[in-house]
Each structure stands twice: as C-alpha cells, then as structure tokens.
Design a protein around this motif. Structure first.
Motif, PDB file in Angstrom:
ATOM      1  N   GLY A 109      18.890  56.192  59.429  1.00 41.18           N
ATOM      2  CA  GLY A 109      18.790  55.220  60.512  1.00 41.18           C
ATOM      3  C   GLY A 109      18.327  53.846  60.062  1.00 41.18           C
ATOM      4  N   GLY A 110      18.058  53.675  58.782  1.00 36.29           N
ATOM      5  CA  GLY A 110      17.588  52.398  58.261  1.00 36.29           C
ATOM      6  C   GLY A 110      18.714  51.434  57.943  1.00 36.29           C
ATOM      7  N   HIS A 111      18.324  50.233  57.570  1.00 35.40           N
ATOM      8  CA  HIS A 111      19.265  49.178  57.174  1.00 35.40           C
ATOM      9  C   HIS A 111      18.970  48.740  55.746  1.00 35.40           C
ATOM     10  CE1 HIS A 111      19.478  48.884  61.560  1.00 35.40           C
ATOM     11  NE2 HIS A 111      20.691  48.384  61.357  1.00 35.40           N
ATOM     12  N   TYR A 112      20.035  48.317  55.059  1.00 31.60           N
ATOM     13  CA  TYR A 112      19.873  47.766  53.718  1.00 31.60           C
ATOM     14  C   TYR A 112      19.424  46.314  53.802  1.00 31.60           C
ATOM     15  CZ  TYR A 112      22.267  51.770  51.655  1.00 31.60           C
ATOM     16  OH  TYR A 112      22.610  53.032  51.243  1.00 31.60           O
ATOM     17  N   ALA A 113      18.567  45.920  52.889  1.00 33.21           N
ATOM     18  CA  ALA A 113      18.121  44.537  52.755  1.00 33.21           C
ATOM     19  C   ALA A 113      18.191  44.173  51.279  1.00 33.21           C
ATOM     20  CB  ALA A 113      16.694  44.387  53.265  1.00 33.21           C
ATOM     21  N   GLN A 114      18.395  42.886  51.004  1.00 36.47           N
ATOM     22  CA  GLN A 114      18.457  42.460  49.603  1.00 36.47           C
ATOM     23  C   GLN A 114      17.130  42.749  48.922  1.00 36.47           C
ATOM     24  OE1 GLN A 114      20.196  38.656  48.862  1.00 36.47           O
ATOM     25  NE2 GLN A 114      19.559  38.628  46.724  1.00 36.47           N
ATOM     26  N   TYR A 115      17.238  43.326  47.727  1.00 34.12           N
ATOM     27  CA  TYR A 115      16.061  43.740  46.968  1.00 34.12           C
ATOM     28  C   TYR A 115      16.242  43.269  45.536  1.00 34.12           C
ATOM     29  CZ  TYR A 115      12.614  46.870  44.859  1.00 34.12           C
ATOM     30  OH  TYR A 115      11.540  47.383  44.177  1.00 34.12           O
ATOM     31  N   GLY A 116      15.827  42.052  45.241  1.00 33.27           N
ATOM     32  CA  GLY A 116      15.993  41.521  43.894  1.00 33.27           C
ATOM     33  C   GLY A 116      16.939  40.349  43.870  1.00 33.27           C
ATOM     34  N   GLN A 117      17.163  39.840  42.673  1.00 28.57           N
ATOM     35  CA  GLN A 117      17.944  38.624  42.462  1.00 28.57           C
ATOM     36  C   GLN A 117      19.424  38.928  42.276  1.00 28.57           C
ATOM     37  OE1 GLN A 117      16.371  36.281  39.303  1.00 28.57           O
ATOM     38  NE2 GLN A 117      17.813  34.620  39.595  1.00 28.57           N
ATOM     39  N   ALA A 118      20.254  38.076  42.847  1.00 24.67           N
ATOM     40  CA  ALA A 118      21.701  38.184  42.667  1.00 24.67           C
ATOM     41  C   ALA A 118      22.083  37.809  41.236  1.00 24.67           C
ATOM     42  CB  ALA A 118      22.426  37.278  43.651  1.00 24.67           C
ATOM     43  N   VAL A 119      23.163  38.403  40.737  1.00 24.46           N
ATOM     44  CA  VAL A 119      23.663  38.127  39.395  1.00 24.46           C
ATOM     45  C   VAL A 119      25.171  37.920  39.450  1.00 24.46           C
ATOM     46  CG1 VAL A 119      21.840  39.447  38.242  1.00 24.46           C
ATOM     47  CG2 VAL A 119      23.968  40.583  38.863  1.00 24.46           C
ATOM     48  N   LEU A 120      25.715  37.243  38.445  1.00 24.60           N
ATOM     49  CA  LEU A 120      27.166  37.131  38.312  1.00 24.60           C
ATOM     50  C   LEU A 120      27.672  38.300  37.476  1.00 24.60           C
ATOM     51  CD1 LEU A 120      27.788  33.339  37.647  1.00 24.60           C
ATOM     52  CD2 LEU A 120      28.152  34.624  39.755  1.00 24.60           C
ATOM     53  N   ALA A 121      28.816  38.819  37.866  1.00 17.27           N
ATOM     54  CA  ALA A 121      29.415  39.946  37.142  1.00 17.27           C
ATOM     55  C   ALA A 121      30.910  39.705  36.999  1.00 17.27           C
ATOM     56  CB  ALA A 121      29.166  41.249  37.893  1.00 17.27           C
ATOM     57  N   GLN A 122      31.464  40.163  35.891  1.00 13.34           N
ATOM     58  CA  GLN A 122      32.905  40.056  35.672  1.00 13.34           C
ATOM     59  C   GLN A 122      33.558  41.341  36.146  1.00 13.34           C
ATOM     60  OE1 GLN A 122      34.212  39.909  31.618  1.00 13.34           O
ATOM     61  NE2 GLN A 122      36.279  39.339  32.159  1.00 13.34           N
ATOM     62  N   GLY A 123      34.722  41.203  36.746  1.00 11.74           N
ATOM     63  CA  GLY A 123      35.480  42.370  37.184  1.00 11.74           C
ATOM     64  C   GLY A 123      36.957  42.090  37.076  1.00 11.74           C
ATOM     65  N   PHE A 124      37.749  42.978  37.651  1.00  8.26           N
ATOM     66  CA  PHE A 124      39.199  42.855  37.611  1.00  8.26           C
ATOM     67  C   PHE A 124      39.764  43.113  38.993  1.00  8.26           C
ATOM     68  CE2 PHE A 124      37.771  44.069  33.427  1.00  8.26           C
ATOM     69  CZ  PHE A 124      38.372  43.100  32.645  1.00  8.26           C
ATOM     70  N   ASP A 125      40.735  42.300  39.399  1.00 11.93           N
ATOM     71  CA  ASP A 125      41.375  42.435  40.706  1.00 11.93           C
ATOM     72  C   ASP A 125      42.575  43.351  40.548  1.00 11.93           C
ATOM     73  OD1 ASP A 125      42.678  42.220  43.109  1.00 11.93           O
ATOM     74  OD2 ASP A 125      42.424  40.054  43.260  1.00 11.93           O
ATOM     75  N   ARG A 126      42.453  44.564  41.008  1.00 10.15           N
ATOM     76  CA  ARG A 126      43.537  45.553  40.853  1.00 10.15           C
ATOM     77  C   ARG A 126      44.762  45.215  41.700  1.00 10.15           C
ATOM     78  NH1 ARG A 126      38.856  49.093  40.454  1.00 10.15           N
ATOM     79  NH2 ARG A 126      38.805  49.875  38.335  1.00 10.15           N
ATOM     80  N   THR A 127      44.586  44.363  42.728  1.00 12.96           N
ATOM     81  CA  THR A 127      45.728  43.971  43.549  1.00 12.96           C
ATOM     82  C   THR A 127      46.529  42.848  42.901  1.00 12.96           C
ATOM     83  OG1 THR A 127      44.518  42.312  44.847  1.00 12.96           O
ATOM     84  CG2 THR A 127      44.457  44.597  45.642  1.00 12.96           C
ATOM     85  N   GLN A 128      45.968  42.222  41.851  1.00  7.05           N
ATOM     86  CA  GLN A 128      46.634  41.115  41.157  1.00  7.05           C
ATOM     87  C   GLN A 128      46.861  41.450  39.687  1.00  7.05           C
ATOM     88  OE1 GLN A 128      47.803  38.331  42.652  1.00  7.05           O
ATOM     89  NE2 GLN A 128      47.121  39.235  44.577  1.00  7.05           N
ATOM     90  N   ASN A 129      47.331  42.660  39.418  1.00  2.00           N
ATOM     91  CA  ASN A 129      47.671  43.080  38.056  1.00  2.00           C
ATOM     92  C   ASN A 129      46.462  42.997  37.119  1.00  2.00           C
ATOM     93  OD1 ASN A 129      49.489  44.185  36.297  1.00  2.00           O
ATOM     94  ND2 ASN A 129      50.298  42.225  35.601  1.00  2.00           N
ATOM     95  N   ASN A 130      45.289  43.396  37.627  1.00  2.88           N
ATOM     96  CA  ASN A 130      44.037  43.428  36.857  1.00  2.88           C
ATOM     97  C   ASN A 130      43.622  42.055  36.327  1.00  2.88           C
ATOM     98  OD1 ASN A 130      43.454  46.132  37.268  1.00  2.88           O
ATOM     99  ND2 ASN A 130      44.726  46.755  35.545  1.00  2.88           N
ATOM    100  N   ALA A 131      43.894  41.013  37.105  1.00  8.74           N
ATOM    101  CA  ALA A 131      43.462  39.667  36.728  1.00  8.74           C
ATOM    102  C   ALA A 131      41.932  39.614  36.727  1.00  8.74           C
ATOM    103  CB  ALA A 131      44.016  38.644  37.715  1.00  8.74           C
ATOM    104  N   PRO A 132      41.332  38.890  35.773  1.00  9.81           N
ATOM    105  CA  PRO A 132      39.869  38.793  35.748  1.00  9.81           C
ATOM    106  C   PRO A 132      39.355  38.010  36.957  1.00  9.81           C
ATOM    107  CG  PRO A 132      40.836  37.384  34.068  1.00  9.81           C
ATOM    108  CD  PRO A 132      41.957  38.154  34.678  1.00  9.81           C
TER     109      PRO A 132
END
Length: 69
Positions: A8-31
């Motif tokens: 029954g609880g809610h999530y709240a931000q806990y800590g500092q945001a960071v940048l992360a690299q990933g891949f867009d699977r809908t765009q042929n795994n473009a970074p």
C-alpha cells in the motif's frame, strides 16, 4: 508510483540521479542516454530504479556515452 509488493506504500526518490547508457530496441539498438534514479517504498523499503530516456541529438548521445563509460 504505488509499490508493487501490495504493502500500500508509494515509491519516493531515494538518492541521487545518474546518467546511464542504454540501447533503444525500437530503433535497431541505437545508443541512448537515460537519467536513472533510485526509488524506495516509504512503507516497506523495497528499492527499484526508474529510467527516463533523455532526448539528445545523435552526436551528443555518442559524446555522453563516452563520458558515462
């Protein structure tokens, strides 16, 4: 955002945001770059990460990816 444990609880931000690299699977795994930040349930304490894609021009995505790694 509601916690998925059923406590029954809610999530709240806990800590500092960071940048992360990933891949867009809908765009042929473009970074892509994400802003990722940790969340914790205020009731049960479960931790998860939330990821939001940052819209950048392609040349900046490549430069950001080099800085992240």
């Amino acid at each position: 955002m509601m916690c998925d444990t059923g406590c029954g609880g809610h999530y709240a931000q806990y800590g500092q945001a960071v940048l992360a690299q990933g891949f867009d699977r809908t765009q042929n795994n473009a970074p892509v770059v994400f802003c990722s930040y940790p969340l914790a349930c205020e009731t049960c304490g479960k931790h998860i990460w939330s990821h939001t894609q940052v819209e950048l021009p392609a040349e900046l995505v490549e430069e950001a990816a080099e800085l992240i790694w």
